[in-house]
Design an enzyme around this catalytic site. Sequence first.
Site, PDB file in Angstrom:
ATOM      1  N   ASP A 230     -11.468   4.866  15.991  1.00 12.37           N
ATOM      2  CA  ASP A 230     -12.280   5.902  15.355  1.00 12.37           C
ATOM      3  C   ASP A 230     -13.612   6.096  16.074  1.00 12.37           C
ATOM      4  OD1 ASP A 230     -13.201   3.417  14.542  1.00 12.37           O
ATOM      5  OD2 ASP A 230     -13.158   3.856  12.395  1.00 12.37           O
TER       6      ASP A 230
ATOM      7  N   ARG B 260       0.800  -1.220   0.000  1.00 13.61           N
ATOM      8  CA  ARG B 260       0.000   0.000   0.000  1.00 13.61           C
ATOM      9  C   ARG B 260       0.838   1.278   0.000  1.00 13.61           C
ATOM     10  NH1 ARG B 260      -4.911  -1.432   4.306  1.00 13.61           N
ATOM     11  NH2 ARG B 260      -5.810  -3.160   3.098  1.00 13.61           N
TER      12      ARG B 260
ATOM     13  N   ASP C 210      -4.091   3.714   5.177  1.00 19.57           N
ATOM     14  CA  ASP C 210      -3.133   3.468   4.100  1.00 19.57           C
ATOM     15  C   ASP C 210      -3.778   2.928   2.832  1.00 19.57           C
ATOM     16  OD1 ASP C 210      -3.726   0.918   4.956  1.00 19.57           O
ATOM     17  OD2 ASP C 210      -1.709   0.432   5.638  1.00 19.57           O
TER      18      ASP C 210
END
Length: 355
Positions: free
Chosen positions: A271, A102, A177
Amino acid sequence: MRYFCKKSRFLFFLFLVLILLLGYTLYFDTTGKSKQASIGGDSSLLRSRKSQRSGHTVATVENHQAVKGHNTEKTQISSKANVGEVPVFITVKTGRTYHQTRIPLLLQTWFNYAANETYFVTDTEDEDISRQSGRHLIVSGCGDGHQRDALCCKMGREFELFYLFGKGKDWFCHVDDDNYLNVPSLVNLLSQFDPNKDVYVGKSSLGRTMSLHWEYKSIPAILTNASRSPFWFATGGAGFCISRHLSQRMQPYVQNGKLVQMCHFTGLPDDCTVGFLSECVLGVPMTPSRLLHSHLEIQRVPVDQLKNHVTFSYGVLGKQETLIPVDGPFSKTEDPTRFKSYHCLLNPQVEWCPR
């Protein structure tokens, strides 16, 4: 006899000069070493020195310390846009598993448009990625898995980096990412808000609020006055941004391992916990933006509007791929994530984009 006295006086004078020169040298050598020791042996989190690259200060973390490093190497992989200094501090959460898959794609594409402002927070050292990113690879000291503690630990490090190196920036923004970040569109989105006020911009992945089961929890003193109402959270998979003012209010709750402790209390990932902190603890609900996209949604953005959106991702939802709906110039075999094709749509002048 008179000649002998003159010669003796001359030799004595020469001896004194040599003694003075030796003392001068030893003094400054010792002073220099003591200054180096005071910098290298400082127990504080920050050890700094100026970078020679455009006068910008860059950073890496070694042995759990944040260090502003020195970089004179050529790190750009793609043409860099002349967008000026971006008023945003950007962190990208990643891990050892994705260093070779990534991260190189991000370095080749959007990273070049905010290279001075973007830091990768990971769990494992990688000299190649560190060099290519201008020493912006941050080894967090957190776990390398996708477990809650590792995620919350890295998110805490992201906040700490902003407090250390984001001075003068109006916004702290997090992306994953597997996100493509359209930097000019991000700056345009954030220009609609006042960074001196409490702002938390993101996108929900659930389409509904979350609630905690407070009756089963022992409430820490710091959360005594927290609201027990349902709250919205911005999914990290689409990216989110927090104004400088709100991030400063969050500081006592997120640095020095505090975010991990709050994650233990909520029982939720990083989150979700940031959403809880913002709305329930600090009284700032999420401001939703339709310009942010995660791998958890099918992309139906019209092609003529793609340039205006801020983040995209890729993945599979059910049996359908969640890719950026962009045609060419690369085939799906050449560009399975569609990031390169989208990058060329935004920046056709890049040297490796087909003409």
